[in-house]
Design a protein around this motif. Sequence first.
Motif, PDB file in Angstrom:
ATOM      1  N   GLY B 127       0.681  -1.118   0.182  1.00  0.00           N
ATOM      2  CA  GLY B 127       0.043   0.016  -0.144  1.00  0.00           C
ATOM      3  C   GLY B 127       0.903   1.436  -0.001  1.00  0.00           C
ATOM      4  N   ARG B 128       0.284   2.506   0.173  1.00  0.00           N
ATOM      5  CA  ARG B 128       0.752   3.582   0.388  1.00  0.00           C
ATOM      6  C   ARG B 128       1.454   4.386  -0.904  1.00  0.00           C
ATOM      7  NH1 ARG B 128       2.333   5.682   5.249  1.00  0.00           N
ATOM      8  NH2 ARG B 128       1.923   3.745   6.401  1.00  0.00           N
ATOM      9  N   THR B 129       1.805   3.530  -1.796  1.00  0.00           N
ATOM     10  CA  THR B 129       2.490   4.159  -3.101  1.00  0.00           C
ATOM     11  C   THR B 129       1.544   4.244  -4.292  1.00  0.00           C
ATOM     12  OG1 THR B 129       3.460   1.952  -4.038  1.00  0.00           O
ATOM     13  CG2 THR B 129       4.821   3.341  -2.341  1.00  0.00           C
ATOM     14  N   GLY B 130       0.092   3.554  -4.168  1.00  0.00           N
ATOM     15  CA  GLY B 130      -0.764   3.668  -5.327  1.00  0.00           C
ATOM     16  C   GLY B 130      -0.250   2.616  -6.325  1.00  0.00           C
ATOM     17  N   GLN B 131       0.869   1.638  -5.842  1.00  0.00           N
ATOM     18  CA  GLN B 131       1.358   0.615  -7.036  1.00  0.00           C
ATOM     19  C   GLN B 131      -0.062  -0.280  -7.706  1.00  0.00           C
ATOM     20  OE1 GLN B 131       3.568  -0.853  -4.176  1.00  0.00           O
ATOM     21  NE2 GLN B 131       3.523  -2.993  -4.936  1.00  0.00           N
ATOM     22  N   THR B 132       0.263  -0.702  -8.882  1.00  0.00           N
ATOM     23  CA  THR B 132      -0.769  -1.728  -9.300  1.00  0.00           C
ATOM     24  C   THR B 132       0.022  -2.863  -9.048  1.00  0.00           C
ATOM     25  OG1 THR B 132       0.414  -1.446 -11.237  1.00  0.00           O
ATOM     26  CG2 THR B 132      -1.531  -0.405 -11.298  1.00  0.00           C
ATOM     27  N   GLY B 133      -0.616  -4.181  -9.159  1.00  0.00           N
ATOM     28  CA  GLY B 133      -0.005  -5.270  -8.780  1.00  0.00           C
ATOM     29  C   GLY B 133      -0.398  -5.689  -7.309  1.00  0.00           C
ATOM     30  N   PRO B 134      -0.109  -6.969  -6.938  1.00  0.00           N
ATOM     31  CA  PRO B 134      -0.423  -7.665  -5.643  1.00  0.00           C
ATOM     32  C   PRO B 134       0.542  -6.750  -4.600  1.00  0.00           C
ATOM     33  CG  PRO B 134       0.320  -9.281  -6.935  1.00  0.00           C
ATOM     34  CD  PRO B 134       0.426  -8.096  -7.886  1.00  0.00           C
ATOM     35  N   ALA B 135      -0.005  -6.517  -3.351  1.00  0.00           N
ATOM     36  CA  ALA B 135       0.583  -5.787  -2.489  1.00  0.00           C
ATOM     37  C   ALA B 135      -0.001  -6.070  -0.904  1.00  0.00           C
ATOM     38  CB  ALA B 135       0.527  -4.066  -2.729  1.00  0.00           C
ATOM     39  N   GLU B 136       0.259  -7.206  -0.525  1.00  0.00           N
ATOM     40  CA  GLU B 136      -0.514  -7.584   1.014  1.00  0.00           C
ATOM     41  C   GLU B 136       0.514  -8.111   1.753  1.00  0.00           C
ATOM     42  OE1 GLU B 136      -2.273 -11.207   0.154  1.00  0.00           O
ATOM     43  OE2 GLU B 136      -2.439 -10.700  -2.107  1.00  0.00           O
ATOM     44  N   ALA B 137       0.692  -7.849   2.637  1.00  0.00           N
ATOM     45  CA  ALA B 137       1.566  -8.503   3.888  1.00  0.00           C
ATOM     46  C   ALA B 137       0.887  -8.448   5.421  1.00  0.00           C
ATOM     47  CB  ALA B 137       2.778  -7.479   4.150  1.00  0.00           C
ATOM     48  N   ARG B 138       0.952  -9.659   5.985  1.00  0.00           N
ATOM     49  CA  ARG B 138       0.401  -9.789   7.313  1.00  0.00           C
ATOM     50  C   ARG B 138       1.518 -10.354   8.274  1.00  0.00           C
ATOM     51  NH1 ARG B 138      -1.719 -13.148   3.969  1.00  0.00           N
ATOM     52  NH2 ARG B 138      -1.152 -15.435   4.246  1.00  0.00           N
ATOM     53  N   LEU B 139       1.335 -10.153   9.337  1.00  0.00           N
ATOM     54  CA  LEU B 139       2.349 -10.477  10.380  1.00  0.00           C
ATOM     55  C   LEU B 139       1.664 -11.216  11.406  1.00  0.00           C
ATOM     56  CD1 LEU B 139       4.667  -7.732  11.815  1.00  0.00           C
ATOM     57  CD2 LEU B 139       5.447  -9.566  10.791  1.00  0.00           C
ATOM     58  N   ASP B 140       2.195 -12.519  11.495  1.00  0.00           N
ATOM     59  CA  ASP B 140       1.584 -13.476  12.705  1.00  0.00           C
ATOM     60  C   ASP B 140       2.996 -13.455  13.683  1.00  0.00           C
ATOM     61  OD1 ASP B 140       0.376 -15.160  14.164  1.00  0.00           O
ATOM     62  OD2 ASP B 140       0.534 -16.844  12.791  1.00  0.00           O
ATOM     63  N   GLY B 141       2.608 -12.626  14.747  1.00  0.00           N
ATOM     64  CA  GLY B 141       4.065 -12.615  15.479  1.00  0.00           C
ATOM     65  C   GLY B 141       4.952 -11.968  14.936  1.00  0.00           C
ATOM     66  N   THR B 142       6.179 -12.584  14.818  1.00  0.00           N
ATOM     67  CA  THR B 142       7.224 -12.181  13.801  1.00  0.00           C
ATOM     68  C   THR B 142       7.350 -12.900  12.797  1.00  0.00           C
ATOM     69  OG1 THR B 142       8.762 -13.641  15.138  1.00  0.00           O
ATOM     70  CG2 THR B 142       8.400 -11.374  15.917  1.00  0.00           C
ATOM     71  N   ARG B 143       6.233 -13.555  12.228  1.00  0.00           N
ATOM     72  CA  ARG B 143       6.279 -14.135  11.000  1.00  0.00           C
ATOM     73  C   ARG B 143       5.739 -13.526   9.904  1.00  0.00           C
ATOM     74  NH1 ARG B 143       9.907 -18.552  10.904  1.00  0.00           N
ATOM     75  NH2 ARG B 143      10.391 -18.981  12.974  1.00  0.00           N
ATOM     76  N   GLN B 343       7.542   6.122 -12.762  1.00  0.00           N
ATOM     77  CA  GLN B 343       6.448   4.996 -12.196  1.00  0.00           C
ATOM     78  C   GLN B 343       6.622   4.899 -10.778  1.00  0.00           C
ATOM     79  OE1 GLN B 343       3.779   5.100 -14.057  1.00  0.00           O
ATOM     80  NE2 GLN B 343       4.923   5.605 -15.642  1.00  0.00           N
ATOM     81  N   ALA B 344       7.746   4.457 -10.359  1.00  0.00           N
ATOM     82  CA  ALA B 344       8.247   3.970  -9.103  1.00  0.00           C
ATOM     83  C   ALA B 344       7.696   4.823  -7.954  1.00  0.00           C
ATOM     84  CB  ALA B 344       9.718   3.660  -9.045  1.00  0.00           C
ATOM     85  N   LEU B 345       7.325   4.209  -6.906  1.00  0.00           N
ATOM     86  CA  LEU B 345       6.957   4.775  -5.510  1.00  0.00           C
ATOM     87  C   LEU B 345       5.865   5.941  -5.864  1.00  0.00           C
ATOM     88  CD1 LEU B 345      10.239   5.675  -3.972  1.00  0.00           C
ATOM     89  CD2 LEU B 345       9.005   3.876  -3.510  1.00  0.00           C
ATOM     90  N   GLY B 346       5.041   5.673  -6.967  1.00  0.00           N
ATOM     91  CA  GLY B 346       3.608   6.551  -7.318  1.00  0.00           C
ATOM     92  C   GLY B 346       4.193   7.468  -8.437  1.00  0.00           C
ATOM     93  N   GLY B 347       3.408   7.334  -9.332  1.00  0.00           N
ATOM     94  CA  GLY B 347       3.576   8.238 -10.474  1.00  0.00           C
ATOM     95  C   GLY B 347       2.937   9.598 -10.149  1.00  0.00           C
ATOM     96  N   PRO B 348       3.003  10.471 -11.397  1.00  0.00           N
ATOM     97  CA  PRO B 348       2.588  11.904 -10.878  1.00  0.00           C
ATOM     98  C   PRO B 348       1.276  11.877 -10.036  1.00  0.00           C
ATOM     99  CG  PRO B 348       3.764  11.686 -12.854  1.00  0.00           C
ATOM    100  CD  PRO B 348       3.639  10.465 -12.500  1.00  0.00           C
ATOM    101  N   GLU B 349       0.373  11.084 -11.001  1.00  0.00           N
ATOM    102  CA  GLU B 349      -1.302  11.287 -10.419  1.00  0.00           C
ATOM    103  C   GLU B 349      -1.482  10.935  -8.789  1.00  0.00           C
ATOM    104  OE1 GLU B 349      -0.264  10.019 -13.154  1.00  0.00           O
ATOM    105  OE2 GLU B 349      -0.983  11.645 -14.574  1.00  0.00           O
ATOM    106  N   ARG B 350      -0.801   9.782  -8.677  1.00  0.00           N
ATOM    107  CA  ARG B 350      -0.593   9.458  -7.319  1.00  0.00           C
ATOM    108  C   ARG B 350       0.077  10.504  -6.394  1.00  0.00           C
ATOM    109  NH1 ARG B 350      -2.954   5.920  -3.319  1.00  0.00           N
ATOM    110  NH2 ARG B 350      -1.594   6.266  -1.375  1.00  0.00           N
ATOM    111  N   CYS B 351       1.038  10.725  -6.778  1.00  0.00           N
ATOM    112  CA  CYS B 351       1.762  11.900  -6.030  1.00  0.00           C
ATOM    113  C   CYS B 351       0.984  13.167  -5.651  1.00  0.00           C
ATOM    114  CB  CYS B 351       3.198  12.275  -6.435  1.00  0.00           C
ATOM    115  SG  CYS B 351       4.361  11.086  -6.500  1.00  0.00           S
TER     116      CYS B 351
END
Lengths: 406, 364
Positions: B127-143, B343-351
């Motif tokens: 999330g945060r950068t408005g990137q296309t493509g998968p962007a999911e992460a979850r923490l289970d404790g320290t895993r 494109q990286a870290l958010g293109g002009p529209e996202r920024c």
Amino acid sequence: MDLRLSEKHSALQADLQAFITRYAAEAPKAGGGRKRPDARTLDWQKRLVEHGYAARTVPRAYGGFGAELDVVELAVIADAFVQAGVHPGLSNQGISMLVPTLLEVGTEAQRQEWIGPTIRGDVIWCQGYSEPGAGSDLAAAQTRAELKDGHFIVNGQKIWTSSAHYADMMFLLCRTEPDRPKHQGLSYLILSMKTPGIEVRPLRTMTGRAEFNETFFTDVKVPAENIVMGRGQGWHVANITLKHERLMLGDSNRLTQRLHKLTEMLQRLEVGGEKLIAIPSLRDRLLQLQGEVFAWRAHGLRLLTDQSRGVDSGLRRLITKYGATMLCFRLSSLAVDALGTAGLPYEVESETVEGDEATTWHVDHFYDIGLIIGGGSSNIQKNIIGERGLDLPREPKMIGVAAGRN
Amino acid sequence: MEFDLSEDQRLFGESLSGFLQDRQPLEALRRMAEPGSGFDAGLWDGLTELGLHGLLVPEQFGGAGLGVLDAAAAAEALGGTAAVVPFAASTVMATLALLRLGSPAQQAAYLPGIAAGEIRIGVGFAGRTGQTGPAEARLDGTRLSGRISGALDAGAPTHLLVCLPDGRAVLTGAAEAGVSVSSHRTIDRTRPVADLVFDGAAAEILGSSNRGPAALASVLDAGRVVLAADTVGAAQTMLDRAVAYAKERAQFGRVIGSFQGVKHACADMATMLEPCRAMVWYAAHAQDSIPAEARLWACQVKAHVGDVGREVARISTEVHGGMGFTDLLGLHYWFKRIAFNRQALGGPERCRHDAAVEQGWIVA
């Protein structure tokens, strides 16, 4: 990199705050534009000069404040008046262009006579440069001045002479040496607009106002001592003046002020119960323009640093007139687009009557075109950027084209 | 009031440029870029000696302890030479994440290795950068589990940093069990993007969710400024090459730079690009010293320089005519460098969206 103000500059900033708090009520309305300054404005100008907030670096001997040139001080002063929305004092062609030119190359007598009344606003100047046949090719000017019995006798026509209809004086570029190559045949004269033989005809523009004039000269007598530098030096003097004009037109403060005004309007006006800034297409255009204004603001700081070090900014300076005037037009374009049909009614009675918000934006929008063209048009600026800034070769001269005395 | 790079910053940029021009002439650039990993061991070691990797690492950990403005000056040199080296994510963002979110123990564990060139950290965002493509992460404790696409500087990483939506960041070894990195060659052969897959990987957590969001946003902001600086460098090279070409290429019996059509194109590039350099300096200086303006300027500089970069890249290529379109001149490396940065870290529209949120014009 250090954007903090020095102790001296912070102290100046504090003085300015105190000055503005104390005297702002006496200031004329900011803006006001293209007319002869009224009594209130003249009083205000006098006060500003006394405190060193106008004509700061003009020597005391000529009626100025006599401070050493410190460009950061000048920026701090300009910024304080912009931030407070208070009239920053007179800015006209005499003050911005003629005074620095006389300080650079005028005679002592010329400085004594003209600088004081000009910075006080008592004497208003107009610029006699362009001619119908000498626009971008200014050095092709054909208005003649022949020396006879201690006077130059001027005959010819100038165009785009803003404020000629109320100006007291003119600085004039004219041909005194018709037999010499075109750039070496010009001289720079100063003359009273009351001299017999001068006829001023207003030139109405697309704004609906007559900001400019055509000026006709028939056997106009100008005392020989009214020449600045010598005969044939006019092109050199004119370029000193133009350098000051282009810097004035490329000022990034103007962009910042206009962005604020535009942003405020989009946050205030509504269509169908929705603020204009909530409309994605308008908001995104505003954001694009904000990015560009930020770039020019930062660039302005860089130029300021160059100036305070006495460094010639070269390419960095050459791009400002073209870049800033184009951006100005795009800012007013968004404003008139956002106003839509409600912004279309347009009544411009005279130059001295203030319009409503929509009219003001439309006047700016039209006038921006004039600024893109005036002071060296955008296409001429691009030649200058390419040739002087990037060292690209000049266009080869065409043979057989009537171009005056090449 | 002094708005300029310091003498040290200027000299560092110049020595970096000189080194890279020497070590990475066009033929070397082609060779280094071909694998598409964005990493060349020889070049990396040379840059370690120059002190590039430890630029932001405090002196106590073996670095130079400098700021984002210094990183921007370096990035301009890297973009100017289309350098095949991990920098924006690995050197700048990962170091700042450790400094701003990490514990003293974590800083001591990683920062010396970064400065010494032994640690390279790929960076991905959930999330945060408005990137296309998968962007999911979850923490289970320290895993850590999840899938992140578009990770930067992960062509030859020793570690990976994943930025979570809650403001925490997670650090894993790139070779740990449960970590898989698939790096892709991109349009810009000088830098890859990677898909990261985590399946219960052992992870170290940086920061906490209460202090994290602002700190992590500032890491993203610094990355955006540095990519903008890279674009200014790359676009300056494209302008310089166009001007040089226009002075030597002759047609119709004249060098083409004497035609207004070409001259004005060059003037337009210069007029657009030159203020961008000052804008990058201001935005980078704001990261270091003007917190109130830092986020807005980071968003705006990334957006505006991205737009200008694309225009300069197009016009410069056009000035070169058909030759600009070929592979022979290699001009396309810079064109693509600029396109990647855009494109990286958010293109002009996202920024710009982020800039609108920052100013309260819209709700996030």
